[in-house]
Design an enzyme around this catalytic site. Structure first.
Site, PDB file in Angstrom:
ATOM      1  N   ASN A  10       0.871  -1.175   0.000  1.00  0.00           N
ATOM      2  CA  ASN A  10       0.000   0.000   0.000  1.00  0.00           C
ATOM      3  C   ASN A  10       0.910   1.227   0.000  1.00  0.00           C
ATOM      4  OD1 ASN A  10      -1.812   2.015   0.511  1.00  0.00           O
ATOM      5  ND2 ASN A  10      -2.804   0.970   2.224  1.00  0.00           N
ATOM      6  N   ARG A  91      -2.586  -2.310  -3.426  1.00  0.00           N
ATOM      7  CA  ARG A  91      -3.710  -1.374  -3.334  1.00  0.00           C
ATOM      8  C   ARG A  91      -3.570  -0.371  -4.475  1.00  0.00           C
ATOM      9  NH1 ARG A  91      -5.153   3.449   0.780  1.00  0.00           N
ATOM     10  NH2 ARG A  91      -7.134   3.930  -0.202  1.00  0.00           N
ATOM     11  N   HIS A 179     -11.752   4.990  -1.605  1.00  0.00           N
ATOM     12  CA  HIS A 179     -11.893   4.304  -0.303  1.00  0.00           C
ATOM     13  C   HIS A 179     -12.730   3.032  -0.414  1.00  0.00           C
ATOM     14  CE1 HIS A 179     -11.116   8.381   1.831  1.00  0.00           C
ATOM     15  NE2 HIS A 179     -10.012   7.649   1.835  1.00  0.00           N
ATOM     16  N   ARG A 235      -7.601  18.851   1.309  1.00  0.00           N
ATOM     17  CA  ARG A 235      -8.312  18.944   0.019  1.00  0.00           C
ATOM     18  C   ARG A 235      -9.605  19.736   0.175  1.00  0.00           C
ATOM     19  NH1 ARG A 235      -8.088  12.459  -0.647  1.00  0.00           N
ATOM     20  NH2 ARG A 235      -5.853  12.226  -0.289  1.00  0.00           N
ATOM     21  N   GLU A 384      -8.527  -3.091   5.573  1.00  0.00           N
ATOM     22  CA  GLU A 384      -8.311  -3.010   4.122  1.00  0.00           C
ATOM     23  C   GLU A 384      -7.382  -4.111   3.611  1.00  0.00           C
ATOM     24  OE1 GLU A 384      -7.510   1.164   4.939  1.00  0.00           O
ATOM     25  OE2 GLU A 384      -8.592   1.634   3.098  1.00  0.00           O
TER      26      GLU A 384
END
Ligand code: ADP
Length: 398
Positions: A10, A91, A179, A235, A384
């Site tokens: 990842n 990922r 996500h 962001r 995850e």
């Protein structure tokens, strides 16, 4: 299937996280996890710890670039101290309009994913670099791209289509959503009682919300890029296009080169805005909470805006789902920031969302709604890496 060690990679802009699972028929056991962090600095961190949390590697090497960083991971895995991986799951944030399914990585697939780097400019360049290096440093090993966009493939066209001229839609400009691996992991943990009408708020450095009907994604807040949607650490989230044009024109006054100006604009909207832009202190919730304690008004405004944008998003998703059975908080803020959960839910009583303040006063997995709350509210940490392992095992069997 015999038990196989599966490596999960990842990568982010300044770190490579990894974990190794022993995976067999229905069995999943994490063997170890680690990270190289601080890429681009003289004082990086390289650590590996076993499933019990015991540090097996703990170094502070210079990490001038990602090549040095990934070679450290590969060397450790080749050292004989750890089981050699039988397959690797990467990922992958975004595969653009054509790479929609999780699949085995080939050099051609890496080129294809790279051609859409503009859709996830903070994530894709390092991810494709690691994919190429993994093929080179682990020759013959099956590598798989596991996409964050995969979960969102069920969104209807009315949600994914952007209100722009058709020529740009034809170039792949649409809502992808991100996500997705985290959302899949929440659904996995809710099995076998997945509520019909579910909203999940993944609140980390990047933050998004998803509306999920009968286990399938109906809508999500991030759009073409992870910069869209609700406000995140640095962001903007969704914003009046006129604001972006205004900033671009200001930048262009001193940066006549169009591409350079666009790069500067990108930095403004994805690295200098959100919680950081409003607070002028930090993109990190813990830092903002400390500043609020000291009476900092800008930190207060940033965090208020964060809660407001999420509450508004949840309200619109309740309308889309025509009701709500369960709300789940996940991600670093969702799991740990008690005050954010309380602030987000404070105005949602009319939607049937009522927290129990004592139950909410926890970090990590918990039921936090009041007994009389029509909507169940839970905190569930994402798993995850486990979802990536599950996809790899499935794809190895195909
Ligand atoms: P990423 O999106 O990088 O995976 P995480 O899911 O780790 O990020 O979330 C990072 C965010 O979680 C940061 O804003 C951090 O401040 C916040 N966070 C982590 N622990 C706590 C805590 N104990 N209290 C409040 N916020 C926390």
């Amino acid at each position: 299937m015999p038990s196989l060690p599966i490596l999960v990679l990842n990568s982010g802009s300044s770190s490579i996280k990894f974990s190794m699972y022993e995976a067999g028929d229905g069995r999943r056991a994490r063997l170890f996890e680690g990270a190289v962090d601080g890429i681009g600095t003289d004082l990086g961190k390289f650590w590996i710890k076993d499933a019990a949390g015991k540090k097996l590697v703990d170094q502070t090497p210079a990490l001038p670039n990602r090549a040095v960083a990934f070679k450290m991971v590969a060397d450790a895995l080749h050292s004989g101290q750890f089981p050699a991986p039988a397959a690797i799951g990467h990922r992958t944030v975004c595969g653009g309009p054509t790479v929609r399914d999780n699949q085995r990585i080939t050099p051609a697939l890496i080129d294809e994913i790279e051609s859409y780097a503009a859709l996830a400019p903070l994530h894709t360049p390092i991810a494709v670099y690691i994919m190429r290096e993994a093929l080179r440093l682990f020759p013959g090993l099956p590598n798989f791209a596991i996409l964050d966009t995969y979960f969102h493939r069920t969104m209807p066209e009315v949600v994914t289509h952007m209100p722009i001229p058709a020529e740009y839609s034809a170039m792949g400009v649409r809502r992808y959503g991100y996500h997705g691996i985290s959302y899949e992991s929440i659904l996995m943990q809710l099995q076998p009682d997945v509520p019909q009408k579910l909203i999940v708020a993944h609140l980390g450095n990047g933050a998004s919300v998803a509306a999920i009907r009968n286990g399938e994604c109906l809508d999500t807040s991030m759009g073409l890029t992870p910069t869209g949607g609700i406000i995140s650490g640095s962001r903007t989230g969704d914003i009046d296009p006129g604001v972006v044009l205004f900033i671009l024109k200001k930048i262009a006054e001193t940066t006549p080169n169009t591409l350079e100006a666009a790069d500067k604009l990108e930095t403004v909207v994805s690295k200098k805005s959100g919680l950081l832009g409003v607070s002028e202190i930090s993109n990190d919730m813990r830092g903002l909470r400390d500043a609020i304690q000291e009476g900092n008004a800008k930190a207060r405004l940033a965090v208020d805006k964060f809660a407001w944008t999420i509450a508004k998003c949840i309200g619109s998703y309740v309308a889309e789902l025509n009701g709500l059975d369960m709300l789940v908080f996940t991600g670093g803020i969702g799991e740990n920031d008690i005050a954010s959960r309380a602030e987000i839910c404070a105005g949602l009583g009319a939607l049937g969302i009522v927290l129990d303040p004592a139950r909410n006063n926890v970090r990590g997995e918990a039921l936090i709604s009041a007994d009389n709350s029509p909507v169940t509210v839970r905190v569930i940490p994402p798993l995850e890496d486990l979802i990536i392992v599950n996809h790899v095992v499935r794809l190895l069997g195909e």
